[in-house]
Motif scaffolding. Structure first.
Motif, short mmCIF file in Angstrom:
data_model
loop_
_atom_site.label_atom_id
_atom_site.label_comp_id
_atom_site.label_asym_id
_atom_site.label_seq_id
_atom_site.Cartn_x
_atom_site.Cartn_y
_atom_site.Cartn_z
N ILE A 167 -7.37 -7.31 -5.22
CA ILE A 167 -7.70 -5.98 -4.72
C ILE A 167 -7.23 -5.86 -3.27
O ILE A 167 -7.10 -6.87 -2.56
CB ILE A 167 -9.21 -5.67 -4.80
CG1 ILE A 167 -10.00 -6.65 -3.94
CG2 ILE A 167 -9.69 -5.67 -6.24
CD1 ILE A 167 -11.45 -6.24 -3.72
N GLU A 169 -7.97 -3.25 0.17
CA GLU A 169 -8.75 -2.16 0.75
C GLU A 169 -8.16 -1.78 2.10
O GLU A 169 -7.74 -2.64 2.88
CB GLU A 169 -10.21 -2.58 0.93
CG GLU A 169 -10.94 -2.86 -0.37
CD GLU A 169 -12.37 -3.31 -0.13
OE1 GLU A 169 -13.28 -2.48 -0.27
OE2 GLU A 169 -12.55 -4.50 0.21
N LYS A 173 -14.71 2.25 4.81
CA LYS A 173 -15.45 2.70 3.63
C LYS A 173 -16.74 3.42 4.02
O LYS A 173 -17.06 4.49 3.48
CB LYS A 173 -15.76 1.50 2.75
CG LYS A 173 -16.44 1.85 1.44
CD LYS A 173 -16.64 0.61 0.57
CE LYS A 173 -17.27 0.95 -0.77
NZ LYS A 173 -17.46 -0.25 -1.62
N ARG A 190 -7.59 12.95 -11.16
CA ARG A 190 -6.92 11.70 -11.56
C ARG A 190 -5.46 12.04 -11.83
O ARG A 190 -5.15 12.96 -12.59
CB ARG A 190 -7.55 11.10 -12.81
CG ARG A 190 -6.69 10.00 -13.46
CD ARG A 190 -7.38 9.27 -14.60
NE ARG A 190 -8.26 8.23 -14.06
CZ ARG A 190 -8.58 7.12 -14.72
NH1 ARG A 190 -8.12 6.90 -15.94
NH2 ARG A 190 -9.39 6.23 -14.17
N ASP A 302 -7.38 7.77 -8.81
CA ASP A 302 -8.55 8.66 -8.78
C ASP A 302 -8.78 9.00 -7.32
O ASP A 302 -9.21 8.14 -6.53
CB ASP A 302 -9.76 7.96 -9.38
CG ASP A 302 -9.65 7.80 -10.88
OD1 ASP A 302 -9.51 8.83 -11.57
OD2 ASP A 302 -9.66 6.65 -11.36
N ARG A 317 -10.67 9.77 -0.27
CA ARG A 317 -11.04 8.52 -0.93
C ARG A 317 -10.13 8.33 -2.15
O ARG A 317 -9.95 9.24 -2.94
CB ARG A 317 -12.50 8.57 -1.35
CG ARG A 317 -13.06 7.27 -1.91
CD ARG A 317 -14.58 7.25 -1.83
NE ARG A 317 -15.20 8.40 -2.46
CZ ARG A 317 -16.45 8.78 -2.22
NH1 ARG A 317 -17.22 8.12 -1.36
NH2 ARG A 317 -16.96 9.84 -2.84
N ASN A 319 -9.18 5.52 -5.31
CA ASN A 319 -9.29 4.30 -6.09
C ASN A 319 -8.10 4.27 -7.04
O ASN A 319 -7.94 5.16 -7.88
CB ASN A 319 -10.60 4.28 -6.89
CG ASN A 319 -11.78 3.94 -6.01
OD1 ASN A 319 -11.97 2.79 -5.62
ND2 ASN A 319 -12.56 4.96 -5.67
N TYR A 354 -10.43 6.12 2.97
CA TYR A 354 -10.63 4.78 2.40
C TYR A 354 -9.83 4.66 1.11
O TYR A 354 -9.83 5.58 0.28
CB TYR A 354 -12.12 4.54 2.12
CG TYR A 354 -12.40 3.26 1.35
CD1 TYR A 354 -12.27 2.01 1.94
CD2 TYR A 354 -12.80 3.33 0.01
CE1 TYR A 354 -12.52 0.85 1.22
CE2 TYR A 354 -13.07 2.17 -0.71
CZ TYR A 354 -12.93 0.94 -0.10
OH TYR A 354 -13.18 -0.21 -0.82
N VAL A 355 -9.16 3.54 0.96
CA VAL A 355 -8.34 3.27 -0.22
C VAL A 355 -8.74 1.93 -0.81
O VAL A 355 -8.89 0.94 -0.08
CB VAL A 355 -6.83 3.25 0.15
CG1 VAL A 355 -6.00 2.75 -1.02
CG2 VAL A 355 -6.36 4.63 0.58
N HIS A 356 -8.89 1.91 -2.12
CA HIS A 356 -9.17 0.67 -2.85
C HIS A 356 -8.17 0.57 -3.99
O HIS A 356 -8.11 1.45 -4.86
CB HIS A 356 -10.60 0.69 -3.40
CG HIS A 356 -10.99 -0.57 -4.13
ND1 HIS A 356 -10.55 -0.86 -5.40
CD2 HIS A 356 -11.78 -1.61 -3.76
CE1 HIS A 356 -11.05 -2.04 -5.79
NE2 HIS A 356 -11.80 -2.50 -4.82
N THR A 358 -6.63 -1.79 -7.10
CA THR A 358 -6.81 -2.94 -8.00
C THR A 358 -5.46 -3.28 -8.60
O THR A 358 -4.87 -2.47 -9.33
CB THR A 358 -7.80 -2.61 -9.12
OG1 THR A 358 -9.07 -2.27 -8.55
CG2 THR A 358 -7.97 -3.80 -10.06
#
Length: 780
Positions: A167, A169, A173, A190, A302, A317, A319, A354-356, A358
């Motif tokens: 992951i 980030e 956050k 999405r 997303d 934000r 994901n 914030y970015v996450h 995977t």
């Protein structure tokens, strides 16, 4: 300076020989006594190899050898590996499976290399490969990005049952969550960014040779960074000093980021050549390319936008699921979109973001940089979201952008996701593009389309990208000959961009040398001392700056020699227009004369070394941020779903423009690749079997001339201060803006019939079904 200097629309010097068929591409290289290799590839997305029987193949006429993974492993060669510091969700180290040259026990995607057949002729190698019998035990597979991380999905690797490699980030956050808690409105969507293949004109190839007298390997290959390929092969695979390995890249018929440094065929041809004491050549065929090469993109985002009561952006934000494929053979497979997602805030002011991301494994080819390498994905997400937000809020999309856009007075700007925007005129780009595209007249054009039963849509996007990273240096050398002509040696590698022309223009601007007196050299690790290669829109910015400073050294030394020749003090010597002059007089000597004198010891001042050859290695203090505004108009046939581009306008800011003609070519090509991805391009596997369904041009659609409209381009250059040229980079700018511009135009057209959701590619079938679903009131 004159007609060949910076800013002049010089026609490309390399084109005449290429148009005459005098280029020297990797398949044009042939060495007496060479053998030909064919790679046997897995037909399964996931399978256990029970056995490989090559006995019949070895008995075929002309066959020199048949090698398997066991043979390769027995020789104890190494494998490159990823070194970026990444972790899994639980904090444990990243799971980064290395990529074997030939698989020993288990194949993990359709195209995984299983065996190498070598024969006197290519036809003999192909015939023999047909007789290699591999007993496979098929296993469950997963190729779909969203499905790969669902509970119960087949594990690509037993050691990583959830298929999550790592992951990443970025941003704050807690601050972002606080912004969303106080938001007056939140827009959520999405968006899917499909997987594509670069489809360069020249499929890859490799020719390996071994000289036992020097104990030295030479690789001829179409690669973007010869020195990095050499270093990786020497250090990580063969474990020999770099001096024992040479890489030569001649003309390269397109690369777009995909011709990287870790392809297994490079290792295999060199390894086989050393074992057989005979050159070994492999050429990828077009029908093999999608199976053999790395792919680009393939992610799902997303994304959420938080706004206050005045529709000001207060938080973003994201994901994202990013499909890495079956292997992580090197850091290349971690660059996109992980390294470049910071520009997902676009050209807008965000107090918090914030970015996450995977990174997930699947039974597919590894993914790696492809034109834009994460920047098109980033701008696609933010620009589609803003259009959807404007529709949901019932406000004008241009005014929503304008309200939240960073003004020139706010720059430099430190983004909450890391990038540092140093300069730009984003609102001016927008205003210029609206005028260039005649947006005021769009309503009339839409009405005219309606009278013909067509839907018409308008897409307006602001693009920005992070380019020319400040991590890797670049090298340039100017080497004069005794006749006064010069050699220009660059550590970058041209793949069709016009490097020879661009660098000669910079050299002409700095030194006044006629381009006809300059020999351009790149791509050979024995001739060019060092280089990091070409990728990420870095060649003009970093390579050009290295050349700038090498030329400066030539001037400095030249002044000392000129002063001696003119019987003046060195501090009184000026240089301009290719000549040295004693200040305030008409006494001059040309650079060519100084260069010739530098090889004549009797004409040199005391203490000055003979010859005139200078080099420079340059790394910028910060990356650059090319930006611009794209406006696209499309027409949609509501009865067939066919999308036709009607017009396309671009206002770009790539900093200092070295060659306006070359810049337009770069923008045109980038836009075409973006259009292709939105309208038709996509790598597809069968979800049940994992079988590749788009291995040829019968199934993988490519944009043609009739797909495109005229592309009108205007520049608004704001030079950066982070390099001496003021350049920002241009190679990927067209693609960065094209994806969202075309898709937003399509969605704008379809909004008239109630379509609210559609993912790329917008093929006629998919568009028609979306229209039909909207008509019937069902989900698209």
């Amino acid at each position: 300076m004159g007609k060949y200097g910076i800013g002049q629309p010089v026609l490309r010097f390399e084109d005449p020989r290429l148009l005459r068929g005098q280029g020297r591409f990797v398949n044009d290289v042939n060495i007496p006594g060479q053998a030909h290799a064919v790679i046997l590839r897995s037909p399964h997305a996931h399978a256990r190899i029970r056995s490989i029987d090559a006995a019949a193949a070895r008995q075929m006429p002309g066959v020199v050898a048949v090698y398997t993974g066991a043979d390769y492993a027995a020789d104890g060669l190494g494998m490159p590996k990823a070194t970026m510091p990444r972790k899994r969700p639980d904090g444990s180290p990243m799971f980064a499976p290395q990529r074997p040259a030939l698989v020993v026990d288990r194949v993990r995607y359709v195209g995984d290399p299983v065996a190498m057949v070598i024969a006197d002729t290519l036809a003999q190698a192909k015939d023999a490969a047909e007789l290699v019998e591999v007993d496979y035990e098929a296993l469950p597979s997963v190729t779909d990005t969203a499905q790969a991380v669902t509970p119960g999905a087949p594990a690509v690797w037993d050691e990583c049952p959830d298929n999550i490699s790592n992951i990443v980030e970025r941003g704050n956050k807690a601050a972002t969550e606080a912004a969303f808690q106080k938001a007056a409105k939140i827009i959520r969507r999405r968006y899917v960014v499909t997987r594509v293949h670069a489809q360069f004109m020249e499929p890859r190839g490799a020719l390996g040779t071994y000289d036992p007298g020097e104990d030295r390997l030479t690789l001829y290959a179409d690669v973007q960074y010869p020195h990095r390929v050499r270093n990786m092969l020497a250090q990580s695979v063969f474990r020999v000093p770099e001096s024992k390995l040479r890489v030569i890249a001649g003309d390269v018929g397109g690369a777009f980021g995909t011709k990287g440094w870790q392809y297994v065929e490079h290792r295999l041809t060199l390894w086989a050549a050393r074992k057989l004491l005979r050159p070994v050549k492999w050429t990828c065929e077009r029908s093999e390319a999608v199976m053999a090469d790395e792919h680009g993109r393939d992610n799902i985002g997303d994304i959420e936008l938080a706004l206050d009561e005045n529709n000001k952006f207060i938080g973003l934000r994201l994901n994202m699921l990013a499909n890495i494929g079956a292997y992580i053979g090197s850091d290349r497979n971690l660059l996109s979109p992980f390294g470049m997602i910071g520009t997902v805030i676009g050209v807008y002011a965000f107090p918090a973001a914030y970015v996450h991301i995977t990174g997930l494994l699947s039974n597919t080819n590894p993914t790696a940089p492809y034109r834009g390498a994460g920047r098109p994905e980033a701008i696609y997400l933010i620009e589609r979201l803003i259009d959807d937000a404007a529709r949901e809020l019932g406000v004008d999309r241009v005014e929503l952008r304008r309200k939240n856009m960073l003004p020139a007075s706010a720059l430099p700007y430190q983004s909450p996701l890391g990038p540092y925007y140093d300069c730009g005129e984003f609102e001016k780009n927008l205003d210029m593009a609206l005028e260039l595209a005649d947006v005021k007249g769009f309503a009339a054009r839409r009405d005219e389309s309606r009278r013909r039963g067509k839907l018409r849509g308008l897409g307006i996007v602001n693009a920005i990208e992070q380019a020319a990273g400040n991590v890797q240096p670049e090298y340039a050398e100017v080497r004069f000959n005794p006749s006064g002509t010069a050699m220009l040696l660059m550590g970058t590698k041209a793949q069709g961009q016009g490097h020879e022309t661009m660098y000669k223009q910079i050299l002409n601007e700095r030194l006044g040398i006629d381009p006809g007196d300059v020999q351009f050299i790149d791509g050979d690790t024995d001739r060019v001392a060092f280089g990091m290669g070409t990728m990420g829109s870095r060649s003009t910015v970093i390579g050009g700056s290295a050349l700038f400073f090498a030329a400066e050294k030539v001037i400095d030394k030249g002044k000392r020699i000129a002063a001696h020749l003119l019987e003046a003090a060195a501090q009184d010597i000026e240089f301009a227009d290719g000549s040295f002059r004693v200040a305030g007089t008409d006494r001059t000597v040309s650079l060519k004369q100084v260069a010739m004198a530098s090889f004549q010891p009797a004409r040199l001042p005391p203490g000055v070394e003979g010859g005139l050859y200078e080099h420079a290695t340059y790394v910028p203090p910060k990356e650059t941020f090319p930006n611009g505004c794209h406006v696209c108009e499309v027409e949609v046939d509501r009865e067939t779903g066919h999308v036709q581009l009607m017009s396309y306008a671009v206002v770009d800011d790539v900093g200092t423009v070295i060659n306006p003609t070359g810049l337009k070519g770069q923008i045109h090509g980038g836009v075409a690749q973006g259009v292709g991805q939105i309208l038709m391009e996509r790598v597809v596997w069968d979800r049940e079997s994992g079988q590749l369904l788009t291995a040829s041009f019968l199934d993988y659609a490519m944009p043609r001339a009739d797909v495109m409209s005229d592309v009108v381009i205007k520049s608004n250059p704001v030079p950066t201060k982070f390099n001496p040229l003021g350049a920002k980079g241009a190679g990927e700018a067209g693609t960065v803006g094209a994806l969202p511009a075309v898709m937003n135009a399509i969605m704008d057209a379809l909004a008239e019939v109630g379509v609210t959701q559609l993912d790329m590619p917008a093929t006629p079938d998919r568009v028609w079904h979306a229209i039909d679903a909207a008509r019937s009131g069902s989900a698209a």
